[in-house]
Design an enzyme around this catalytic site. Structure first.
Site, PDB file in Angstrom:
ATOM      1  N   GLU A 135      10.189  -0.966  20.059  1.00  0.00           N
ATOM      2  CA  GLU A 135       9.420  -1.886  20.914  1.00  0.00           C
ATOM      3  C   GLU A 135       8.186  -1.105  21.327  1.00  0.00           C
ATOM      4  O   GLU A 135       8.238  -0.228  22.192  1.00  0.00           O
ATOM      5  CB  GLU A 135      10.269  -2.317  22.111  1.00  0.00           C
ATOM      6  CG  GLU A 135       9.684  -3.492  22.876  1.00  0.00           C
ATOM      7  CD  GLU A 135       8.880  -3.048  24.074  1.00  0.00           C
ATOM      8  OE1 GLU A 135       7.620  -3.095  23.961  1.00  0.00           O
ATOM      9  OE2 GLU A 135       9.457  -2.662  25.082  1.00  0.00           O
TER      10      GLU A 135
ATOM     11  N   ARG B 171       1.177  -6.618  37.550  1.00  0.00           N
ATOM     12  CA  ARG B 171       2.544  -6.142  37.770  1.00  0.00           C
ATOM     13  C   ARG B 171       2.623  -4.686  37.329  1.00  0.00           C
ATOM     14  O   ARG B 171       2.156  -4.325  36.257  1.00  0.00           O
ATOM     15  CB  ARG B 171       3.516  -7.017  36.981  1.00  0.00           C
ATOM     16  CG  ARG B 171       4.974  -6.692  37.180  1.00  0.00           C
ATOM     17  CD  ARG B 171       5.851  -7.802  36.605  1.00  0.00           C
ATOM     18  NE  ARG B 171       5.541  -8.051  35.210  1.00  0.00           N
ATOM     19  CZ  ARG B 171       6.420  -7.935  34.207  1.00  0.00           C
ATOM     20  NH1 ARG B 171       7.646  -7.545  34.467  1.00  0.00           N
ATOM     21  NH2 ARG B 171       6.079  -8.199  32.973  1.00  0.00           N
TER      22      ARG B 171
ATOM     23  N   GLY C  73       5.950   5.721  18.034  1.00  0.00           N
ATOM     24  CA  GLY C  73       6.913   4.926  17.277  1.00  0.00           C
ATOM     25  C   GLY C  73       6.790   5.136  15.781  1.00  0.00           C
ATOM     26  O   GLY C  73       7.804   5.229  15.062  1.00  0.00           O
TER      27      GLY C  73
ATOM     28  N   CYS D 126       4.078  -3.242  28.778  1.00  0.00           N
ATOM     29  CA  CYS D 126       3.670  -3.461  27.397  1.00  0.00           C
ATOM     30  C   CYS D 126       3.277  -4.910  27.129  1.00  0.00           C
ATOM     31  O   CYS D 126       2.639  -5.203  26.109  1.00  0.00           O
ATOM     32  CB  CYS D 126       4.776  -3.033  26.435  1.00  0.00           C
ATOM     33  SG  CYS D 126       6.372  -3.761  26.830  1.00  0.00           S
TER      34      CYS D 126
ATOM     35  N   LYS E 276      17.644   9.606  26.154  1.00  0.00           N
ATOM     36  CA  LYS E 276      16.583  10.528  26.543  1.00  0.00           C
ATOM     37  C   LYS E 276      15.574   9.734  27.391  1.00  0.00           C
ATOM     38  O   LYS E 276      14.736   9.011  26.862  1.00  0.00           O
ATOM     39  CB  LYS E 276      15.922  11.105  25.279  1.00  0.00           C
ATOM     40  CG  LYS E 276      14.960  12.266  25.549  1.00  0.00           C
ATOM     41  CD  LYS E 276      13.591  11.745  25.908  1.00  0.00           C
ATOM     42  CE  LYS E 276      12.642  12.847  26.301  1.00  0.00           C
ATOM     43  NZ  LYS E 276      11.501  12.350  27.087  1.00  0.00           N
ATOM     44  N   PRO E 277      15.659   9.829  28.731  1.00  0.00           N
ATOM     45  CA  PRO E 277      14.705   9.104  29.574  1.00  0.00           C
ATOM     46  C   PRO E 277      13.349   9.796  29.611  1.00  0.00           C
ATOM     47  O   PRO E 277      13.225  10.970  29.247  1.00  0.00           O
ATOM     48  CB  PRO E 277      15.367   9.146  30.955  1.00  0.00           C
ATOM     49  CG  PRO E 277      16.142  10.428  30.944  1.00  0.00           C
ATOM     50  CD  PRO E 277      16.617  10.614  29.518  1.00  0.00           C
TER      51      PRO E 277
ATOM     52  N   GLU F  99      10.196  11.776  30.981  1.00  0.00           N
ATOM     53  CA  GLU F  99      10.184  12.929  31.884  1.00  0.00           C
ATOM     54  C   GLU F  99       9.701  12.556  33.284  1.00  0.00           C
ATOM     55  O   GLU F  99       9.985  13.266  34.256  1.00  0.00           O
ATOM     56  CB  GLU F  99       9.320  14.053  31.312  1.00  0.00           C
ATOM     57  CG  GLU F  99       7.832  13.752  31.257  1.00  0.00           C
ATOM     58  CD  GLU F  99       7.416  13.011  29.999  1.00  0.00           C
ATOM     59  OE1 GLU F  99       6.203  12.838  29.781  1.00  0.00           O
ATOM     60  OE2 GLU F  99       8.317  12.585  29.239  1.00  0.00           O
TER      61      GLU F  99
ATOM     62  N   GLU G 239      -5.212  -0.812  24.175  1.00  0.00           N
ATOM     63  CA  GLU G 239      -4.302  -1.228  25.241  1.00  0.00           C
ATOM     64  C   GLU G 239      -4.631  -0.385  26.473  1.00  0.00           C
ATOM     65  O   GLU G 239      -4.518   0.839  26.454  1.00  0.00           O
ATOM     66  CB  GLU G 239      -2.850  -0.999  24.818  1.00  0.00           C
ATOM     67  CG  GLU G 239      -1.845  -1.473  25.840  1.00  0.00           C
ATOM     68  CD  GLU G 239      -0.407  -1.247  25.401  1.00  0.00           C
ATOM     69  OE1 GLU G 239       0.477  -1.984  25.878  1.00  0.00           O
ATOM     70  OE2 GLU G 239      -0.165  -0.325  24.588  1.00  0.00           O
TER      71      GLU G 239
END
Length: 560
Positions: free
Chosen positions: A251, A279, A234, A285, A173-174, A176, A383
């Site tokens: 991850e 980058r 997660g 992450c 499942k990539p 969207e 983050e």
């Protein structure tokens, strides 16, 4: 030009509902493709296909899987420019960065094509003569792979490469935002000869993503889940997987410290900071999130970092000279803007940048450098996932470590120092899964990628990810043949001969309990205990008495 249908069981298909969603180039805001918006019923078809394919794929040899993965790798390498163009169109990366990701992503397919042939088992010495202990490696089963948008090639090839090499099938499942890259990977896998059902790509909108994730996590036909994304999502997936006690690889998010000590080479530290922070526009992450700078070099570092940041060129990644692309979507741009404005309102100093770059595009944000940061600011604890460098000053090594470790995240960390003893101390003290020592780029195919604390479970890449897709089956093998002690032990042979002679000697009565050494391995030489033998009445036969005396002496046991 690009595939625009989902890929299930070797066929290109639409959603049963007919629904679709748009894929947008974040640099231009223009729609570049429309793809199917699959729901749970569509994805169940993909799960069924993966299960059917697993029944045959798991029986392929390691060599066969290795060859197919190598074919896939070769096709990916031949089409590296084409792939890079798609990544830039979908994710907004500068073309040079996209080419770097393609090379990085392809390397995982190459690596796992080689690892496929190293699915070694174990033979363990047994404590029992009649048994053998073996442990063989078997594929885990069909797995669900949920991947992010920031590395649309590498996150799929890293997860799927390991799964396929082990003999697993997968439902991918990539994100969207970047489904086209996933579909292209599936097309090239098909061209490489990978059978139908082994790889399935399910495209879904953000609205349908929660139900798809829940289905993959709770389905009894999916044996493992690998997810890369935010810690919050997660945790939810981890909870959903508990209903079927799945193997889970997570991850998750980071809050990477980047420490610069007085003993550091400041020019190298600045170069590492630029590579780590900017980058993919800060959207990785492992991006440095907090620059923790020792007091004596704080001003020098900040000044030199500003000079390098001012050289960054924003724009469409396909434009020559551009080295900083957009944020992926409006939600991410809003988040970065909120964090920067929070710092401003609480007294932080904006050295450069500090606002959206609307003259370039709606999703662009100026490279921003912030000092005078305090613990109550969002940029200190969250983050950021954007082009914002937050600089925090510290005095002693212990203070710097306390700041670095004052978070429940622990993915990556960096520090610069030329003091060897300090290098060892700090490397061990940082509470992260990966440490860059005088290095701003730490990712490598051969290295184990993963974090501690709330930054995830398991490792990706390296031989360690291969272990995540395999199970150890323990086999205890026992010989089915009778053990012939007469051929192995001279002493027992003598005993049998004596037993036969006693039967033919009427002067030596014996008990009616029969000694059968062929069937009773408790009478083996190692376990021979005369006191457990049946009673034997010796009478007046002196030769018999002498035999038992000699046997007692050999075994250091008294004569009965």
């Amino acid at each position: 030009m690009w595939p625009t249908k989902a890929y299930v069981n070797g066929e290109w298909c639409d959603a049963k509902s007919g629904k679709t969603f748009d894929v947008v180039n974040p640099a231009t805001g223009k729609t570049i493709a429309t793809v199917p918006d699959l729901d749970a019923s569509d994805v169940q078809v993909a799960i069924n296909a993966a299960n059917d394919a697993f029944n045959t794929w798991k029986k392929t040899t390691a060599k066969e899987r290795s060859d197919l993965l190598r074919n896939w790798y070769n096709i990916l390498v031949e089409n590296k420019d084409y792939l890079a163009d798609i990544v830039t169109s979908e994710a907004g990366k500068p073309l040079a960065e996209s080419l770097g990701e393609v090379a990085y992503g392809n390397s995982f397919v190459e690596w796992f094509s080689e690892e496929a042939r190293r699915t070694y088992g174990e033979h363990v010495p047994s404590p029992n003569k009649t048994k053998e202990i073996l442990m063989i490696r078997q594929p885990l089963g069909p797995v669900g792979l949920i991947t992010p948008w920031n590395f649309p090639i590498a996150m799929i090839t890293r997860k799927a490469g390991a799964a396929l090499a082990a003999g697993c099938t997968c439902v991918i499942k990539p994100a969207e935002n970047t489904p086209i890259t996933a579909l292209i990977l599936a097309k090239f896998a098909e061209d490489a000869g990978i059978p139908k059902g082994v790889i399935n790509i399910v495209t879904t909108s953000r609205e349908n993503t929660p139900e798809i994730g829940k289905l993959l996590c709770e389905s009894p036909d999916i044996y493992g889940i690998s997810f890369t994304g935010s810690t919050e999502v997660g945790k939810l997936l981890y909870k959903q997987c508990s209903s079927t006690v799945k193997r889970v690889g997570l991850e998750l998010g980071g809050n990477a410290p980047f420490i610069v000590f007085n003993e550091a080479d400041i020019d190298k530290a600045v170069a590492g900071a630029m590579a780590s922070k900017f980058r993919n526009c800060g959207q990785t992450c492992v991006s440095a999130n907090r620059f923790i700078i020792q007091k004596n070099v704080f001003t020098e570092f900040v000044d030199k970092l500003k000079v390098e940041m001012d050289k960054l060129v924003m724009g469409d990644g396909k434009t020559c000279g551009v080295n900083l692309g957009p944020l992926i979507n409006f939600a991410q741009a809003d988040k970065v803007d909120r964090i920067v404005n929070d710092a401003k309102n609480k007294g932080a100093k904006i050295i450069t940048g500090g606002k959206r770059a609307l003259s370039i595009g709606e999703r662009f944000y100026e490279p921003t450098l912030i000092t005078n940061v305090t613990k109550d600011m969002a940029c200190y604890v969250e983050e950021i996932f954007g082009p914002v460098a937050v600089c925090i000053e510290f005095d002693t090594e212990q203070e710097g470590l306390e700041i670095a470790n004052s978070t429940n995240r622990g993915l990556a960390g960096y520090f610069y120092s030329n003091d060897l003893s300090q290098v060892w101390r700090v490397a061990k003290a940082l509470e992260v899964g990966m440490v860059g020592v005088n290095e701003g780029i730490i990712s490598a195919t051969e290295a184990a990628f993963g974090g501690v604390k709330e930054s995830g479970l398991g490792r990706e890449g390296s031989r360690h990810e291969f272990e995540e897709t395999l199970i150890n089956d323990y086999l205890a093998l026992t010989s089915t043949e009778k053990i012939n002690f007469l051929e192995d032990d001279e002493l027992l042979k003598q005993i049998l001969e004596f037993e036969e002679s006693v039967k033919n000697d009427k002067t030596v009565p014996i008990s009616t309990q029969k000694i059968n050494l062929l069937e009773d391995d408790e009478l083996s030489y190692q376990n021979l205990e005369p006191e457990k033998l049946p009673d034997i009445y010796i009478g007046e036969d002196l030769s018999t008495k002498k035999y038992f005396e000699s046997m007692s002496t050999k075994n250091n046991t008294p004569l009965r």
